[in-house]
Write a protein that holds these residues in place. Sequence first.
Motif: not given
Length: 285
Positions: A235-241, A246-264
């Motif tokens: 699960l740790k690996a799935a979380f960080s992976g 997402l950090c690589a894929e989401l546009p540089a201007g994206e700053f809403d934490p939910r966009k990063f964390l919901k897929p986690v």
Amino acid sequence: MELVTLRDLLPRAKREHYAVGAFNFNGYEDAVGIQMGAEQAAAPVILMASQGACQYIGLYETVGIVKGIAKHSKVPVCLHLDHATDYDFIKEAIKAGFSSVMVDASAREYETNIRESKAIADFARNYNCSVEAELGKVGGKEDNIVVEDRTAAFTVPSDVPRYVEETGIDALAVAFGSVHGFYKSEPKLDFDRLDAILKLTDCPIVLHGGTGIPIADIQKCIDMGLAKVNVGTELKAAFSGTLRKLCAELPAGEFDPRKFLKPVKGAVAAIVKEKLEAFGAAGKA
Ligand code: G3H
Ligand code: ZN
């Protein structure tokens, strides 16, 4: 729903030949993801926080998060303190509202392990909190506890009946070849040893180090009578992976934490659902 204990979950699992999944979390997102996966599988679930995870999240915050999750849950949820070696901390966790704890005195010699695990079991009984203990040493690294593979000692089956009887514990973690963390080589479980242990006690038996063991091997253990399977590293690996991607894929201007964390949450839930189905626990809520 109120939090449930191992006593509410494991005897039935053992009787009906499935295993309850126990999953480590380190924060809000993975805790929610675990419960989502369990609800998708309609299976009871054990959310585990190690001593280190509790210190990271905050002890009362950990209880608050999981009690909040359990309140609206359609499946039974147990909050379990995993691999705790600090007895004052265990007592504090019990008083704070954990419904289950693991006292890890596995580094102690037999008589001391019995004495110390029994003291925790006696204390926990006053709080309707269940207790898991460990006999033998599961290898590898779990949070801040390190057991070198070569010194990891398998559980001696004949040690088990007196240990269970005198401690009064509700579940027993045994060492028969599993290792914490990712495996360096193909895991080799000692099924004969597990079989001998299961024949000598009615106490529900726990497999630690669930990450990386072929599902067929885990299912063989469950068919034999294993009642709880712990999974953490995967699960740790799935979380960080997921986060890394997402950090690589989401546009540089994206700053809403939910966009990063919901897929986690979704990534964690998918693994938990798959595991619970494989453990035969789906539909057992
Ligand atoms: O107590 C926790 C588990 O034994 C997790 O082991 O990280 O190898 O899946 P794992
Ligand atoms: Zn473990």
